[in-house]
Design a protein around this motif. Structure first.
Motif, short mmCIF file in Angstrom:
data_model
loop_
_atom_site.label_atom_id
_atom_site.label_comp_id
_atom_site.label_asym_id
_atom_site.label_seq_id
_atom_site.Cartn_x
_atom_site.Cartn_y
_atom_site.Cartn_z
N PHE A 1 0.83 -1.21 0.00
CA PHE A 1 0.00 0.00 0.00
C PHE A 1 0.87 1.26 0.00
CE2 PHE A 1 -2.17 3.34 2.45
CZ PHE A 1 -3.28 3.54 1.65
N LEU A 2 1.92 1.23 0.80
CA LEU A 2 2.82 2.38 0.82
C LEU A 2 3.58 2.52 -0.50
CD1 LEU A 2 4.25 2.01 4.45
CD2 LEU A 2 2.46 3.57 3.64
N CYS A 3 3.94 1.38 -1.09
CA CYS A 3 4.63 1.44 -2.39
C CYS A 3 3.71 1.94 -3.50
CB CYS A 3 5.18 0.07 -2.75
SG CYS A 3 6.52 -0.50 -1.69
N GLY A 4 2.41 1.86 -3.26
CA GLY A 4 1.48 2.32 -4.27
C GLY A 4 1.54 3.81 -4.52
N PHE A 5 2.13 4.56 -3.60
CA PHE A 5 2.24 6.02 -3.79
C PHE A 5 3.45 6.39 -4.65
CE2 PHE A 5 -0.19 5.61 0.15
CZ PHE A 5 -1.26 6.45 -0.12
#
Length: 324
Positions: free
Chosen positions: A152-156
């Protein structure tokens, strides 16, 4: 890529197996239908009370003007419903497997039987099996949640977050879904959860191929229910591939520890003795009412050394041709 394709084939073969055994497909639908009805009921309640939940969660907006207050609370209510739906998707398989432990264990055993047999597994009470399944499912869910937060954090990350991360997310979800579904057949082979994870990591491509294809199927809500029995059957076939079960070599049964088929008994020095009965007994008993059969061609045997015995009561017979 070869193992990845093999994983997809196991998924297809599992669906084909339940298609050939329609009764077991219907049997495997029962836990998924129970879970689906329960989740739909919870989501319906959440939708009905989403406004009250949003008002409870945003007391600071009570004194705002109506357009802003309604906008914030609608957004909060929609977020609550969305999070509930996401949690339902993430936990549907785990809850279905937990509820359907007895069902899917029977289905897995039937697949093993039709494919040549498998291990019986430890004979545990139902509550112990449910507790072990819940504990293992929770451990897998926590691992998957950890990867989910990281992704989820890498999705940014620009570009990568919108292209690479979703693909990695499907692969990670597929791997842990395979871990869940292969739990029952691998547990019957005496493998604890850490051993199962280690075994599946050694065949990561196959596990990802099986699970990723299933994740894509589960994106369609109806297929989540319809494909679950085939997923269990396919996971059992995959478990047979990565952890084959070999039947112990059996010994020929004997009549007894000291008996020989011919009736011979071993001697004191260990050598085999002679048969006690070299010829089988006559299966036809003698008829007591049967007269002995006389041979008409057999001459009576005369003993030349035996003197004829005179009868004292017999009168001598005169010869009419003899002269006195």
């Amino acid at each position: 890529m070869r193992d990845f394709g093999a994983g997809l084939r196991f998924l297809f073969n599992g669906q084909r197996w339940v298609a050939r055994h329609g009764r077991w497909w219907g049997f495997g639908l029962i836990p998924a239908l129970i879970t689906l009805v329960g989740y739909l009921a919870v989501l319906a309640v959440l939708i009905v009370y989403a406004g009250d939940l949003a008002a409870w969660a945003t007391p600071f907006a009570d004194h705002w003007s109506e357009p802003w207050r309604d906008t914030v609370r609608v957004a909060v209510g929609a977020a609550a419903v969305g999070i509930g739906g996401l949690l339902a998707m993430l936990t549907f398989t785990a809850v279905t497997l937990l509820i359907g432990e007895p069902f899917y264990e029977s289905l897995s055993a039937k697949v093993e039987e039709t494919e040549g047999g498998g291990p019986q597994g430890p004979d545990l009470p139902l509550w112990r099996e449910l507790w072990t399944g819940a504990k293992d499912s929770l451990a897998v869910l926590l691992r998957a949640a950890g990867f989910g937060v990281l992704l989820f954090l890498c999705g940014f990350i620009p570009v990568v977050g919108q292209t690479v991360v979703p693909v990695i997310g499907i692969c990670v979800s597929g791997f842990f879904l395979t871990v869940e579904l292969t739990g029952t057949p691998l547990q019957k082979r005496g493998l604890a959860q850490k051993q199962r994870l280690r075994l599946l990591r050694s065949r990561t491509s196959m596990a990802v191929g099986f699970g990723a294809g299933l994740v894509l199927l589960f994106l369609i809500p109806v297929l989540t229910v319809l494909a679950m029995p085939g997923a269990v059957a396919g996971a059992t076939l995959l478990a047979r591939e990565i952890a084959p079960h070999e039947e112990p070599a059996g010994e020929a049964p004997s009549d007894g520890p000291d008996d020989d088929p011919n009736g011979a008994h071993p001697s004191a020095d260990g050598h085999q003795g002679h048969p006690a009965h070299p010829y089988p007994p006559n299966p036809y008993p003698q008829n007591p009412y049967q007269q002995p059969h006389a041979n008409p061609y057999q001459q009576p045997y005369a003993n030349p050394y035996q003197q004829p015995q005179a009868n004292p009561h017999q009168q001598p017979q005169a010869n009419p041709y003899q002269q006195p």
